[in-house]
Design a protein around this motif. Structure first.
Motif, PDB file in Angstrom:
ATOM      1  N   VAL A 184       0.835  -1.206   0.000  1.00 55.01           N
ATOM      2  CA  VAL A 184       0.000   0.000   0.000  1.00 55.01           C
ATOM      3  C   VAL A 184       0.868   1.253   0.000  1.00 55.01           C
ATOM      4  CG1 VAL A 184      -1.609   1.361   1.405  1.00 55.01           C
ATOM      5  CG2 VAL A 184      -2.001  -1.089   1.058  1.00 55.01           C
ATOM      6  N   PHE A 185       1.885   1.309   0.877  1.00 53.96           N
ATOM      7  CA  PHE A 185       2.724   2.505   0.932  1.00 53.96           C
ATOM      8  C   PHE A 185       3.583   2.641  -0.323  1.00 53.96           C
ATOM      9  CE2 PHE A 185       1.748   2.447   5.491  1.00 53.96           C
ATOM     10  CZ  PHE A 185       1.506   3.788   5.707  1.00 53.96           C
ATOM     11  N   SER A 186       3.919   1.538  -0.957  1.00 51.10           N
ATOM     12  CA  SER A 186       4.644   1.616  -2.224  1.00 51.10           C
ATOM     13  C   SER A 186       3.793   2.286  -3.292  1.00 51.10           C
ATOM     14  CB  SER A 186       5.049   0.216  -2.689  1.00 51.10           C
ATOM     15  OG  SER A 186       5.990  -0.354  -1.804  1.00 51.10           O
ATOM     16  N   ILE A 187       2.501   1.928  -3.330  1.00 50.33           N
ATOM     17  CA  ILE A 187       1.596   2.544  -4.306  1.00 50.33           C
ATOM     18  C   ILE A 187       1.427   4.033  -3.999  1.00 50.33           C
ATOM     19  CG2 ILE A 187      -0.763   2.529  -5.221  1.00 50.33           C
ATOM     20  CD1 ILE A 187      -0.858  -0.470  -4.588  1.00 50.33           C
ATOM     21  N   CYS A 188       1.276   4.362  -2.720  1.00 49.16           N
ATOM     22  CA  CYS A 188       1.149   5.779  -2.334  1.00 49.16           C
ATOM     23  C   CYS A 188       2.394   6.565  -2.746  1.00 49.16           C
ATOM     24  CB  CYS A 188       0.918   5.900  -0.829  1.00 49.16           C
ATOM     25  SG  CYS A 188      -0.642   5.214  -0.250  1.00 49.16           S
ATOM     26  N   TYR A 189       3.549   5.959  -2.556  1.00 47.87           N
ATOM     27  CA  TYR A 189       4.801   6.636  -2.898  1.00 47.87           C
ATOM     28  C   TYR A 189       4.934   6.807  -4.412  1.00 47.87           C
ATOM     29  CZ  TYR A 189       9.810   7.490  -3.361  1.00 47.87           C
ATOM     30  OH  TYR A 189      11.028   8.017  -3.690  1.00 47.87           O
ATOM     31  N   ASN A 190       4.635   5.748  -5.169  1.00 46.32           N
ATOM     32  CA  ASN A 190       4.786   5.807  -6.623  1.00 46.32           C
ATOM     33  C   ASN A 190       3.816   6.768  -7.282  1.00 46.32           C
ATOM     34  OD1 ASN A 190       6.821   3.879  -6.438  1.00 46.32           O
ATOM     35  ND2 ASN A 190       5.443   2.164  -6.857  1.00 46.32           N
ATOM     36  N   THR A 191       2.608   6.886  -6.708  1.00 47.08           N
ATOM     37  CA  THR A 191       1.576   7.760  -7.301  1.00 47.08           C
ATOM     38  C   THR A 191       1.531   9.131  -6.620  1.00 47.08           C
ATOM     39  OG1 THR A 191      -0.099   6.824  -5.796  1.00 47.08           O
ATOM     40  CG2 THR A 191       0.170   5.780  -7.961  1.00 47.08           C
ATOM     41  N   ASN A 192       2.294   9.285  -5.536  1.00 46.93           N
ATOM     42  CA  ASN A 192       2.289  10.539  -4.771  1.00 46.93           C
ATOM     43  C   ASN A 192       0.888  10.909  -4.295  1.00 46.93           C
ATOM     44  OD1 ASN A 192       3.589  12.712  -3.552  1.00 46.93           O
ATOM     45  ND2 ASN A 192       3.253  14.063  -5.314  1.00 46.93           N
ATOM     46  N   LYS A 193       0.153   9.896  -3.874  1.00 44.96           N
ATOM     47  CA  LYS A 193      -1.211  10.099  -3.352  1.00 44.96           C
ATOM     48  C   LYS A 193      -1.240   9.556  -1.927  1.00 44.96           C
ATOM     49  CE  LYS A 193      -3.515   9.987  -7.837  1.00 44.96           C
ATOM     50  NZ  LYS A 193      -4.525   9.319  -8.691  1.00 44.96           N
TER      51      LYS A 193
END
Length: 253
Positions: free
Chosen positions: A242-251
């Protein structure tokens, strides 16, 4: 000179062995699952020359005759031993664009349906093969229809009220992610479903990894909502994805 003569005498014997080495021994069964199981293991099949399916060259030569590769390909497709694998590969490539289920998935679905209609539980190998050959959304649709049929059969004929084991749900979720059928993947995470699937957080991770690969934060939110509604326990690995997706999308919201 004696060494050259000895090598020359051994050379024809080597040539005689080459056709045998290049001919894999396949089963003569017409059953697609048995034919797939009888194929050589990885590393035992002769390496073919590279071939691009996007090759724009015509399948005929300038004098109007078919190319030798075209003749060889037609012979391969219609060969009784190789046709299941070849048809499965080409149908999976073509049907991703046409929106039709692949041929081998259709064949397995029909075989399993006939078995259920005859009040006989289909072999597990057919179901595993059906799952592993799913290549598009129409394939996944047939898979879920078959899972529903098998669940009803288990309830009505075998009096089995328990769901399938969680390993099956993981393989189904993996197939949904591979085929891009994410709505069906979300259905597999429902605790109370009509397919007899037993969802786990491991099943959800396949879908979350798909969201990570495509930087799809909206899909991640959908998956997390389903997990919360179905009270599936999370793991540290869930937070990592989840935090990887947040980091990659900056959301970060």
């Amino acid at each position: 000179m004696m060494q050259v003569s000895s090598s020359a005498r051994r050379f024809p014997r080597v040539l005689d062995r080459i056709p045998v080495l290049l001919r894999p021994q396949l089963s003569l069964s017409s059953d697609p699952v048995e034919a797939v199981d009888s194929l050589p293991l990885s590393g035992q099949w002769p390496r073919p020359r590279s071939f691009s399916f996007q090759d724009s060259r015509p399948f005929v030569t300038t004098d109007g005759n078919p190319r030798p590769s075209t003749i060889m390909f037609k012979q391969l497709v219609h060969h009784p031993q190789c046709s299941p694998m070849v048809r499965a590969f080409f149908s999976s490539v073509a049907n991703k664009e046409t929106g039709q289920p692949t041929e081998i998935v259709q064949e397995l679905y029909q075989k399993m349906s006939k078995s259920v209609e005859a009040r006989t539980m289909p072999p597990n190998a057919w179901l595993w093969s059906l799952i592993s050959n799913c290549a598009n959304q129409e394939d996944i649709k047939l898979l879920f229809q078959m899972l529903q049929k098998l669940r009803i059969f288990r309830l009505s004929n075998l009096r089995i009220h328990a769901n399938f084991n969680c390993h099956l749900c993981m393989r189904v979720s993996e197939a949904c992610a591979r085929a891009g059928a994410l709505e069906y993947g979300l259905k597999a995470l429902q605790k109370h479903n009509v397919y007899g699937l037993t969802p786990t957080i491991g099943s959800a991770h396949y879908l979350l990894l798909h969201a990570k690969e495509h930087n799809d934060a909206k899909l991640m939110v959908k998956i997390m909502d389903v997990l919360q509604k179905n009270s599936l326990p999370l793991q540290p690995g869930t937070a990592d994805i989840v935090f990887s997706i947040c980091y990659n999308t900056n959301k970060w919201d």
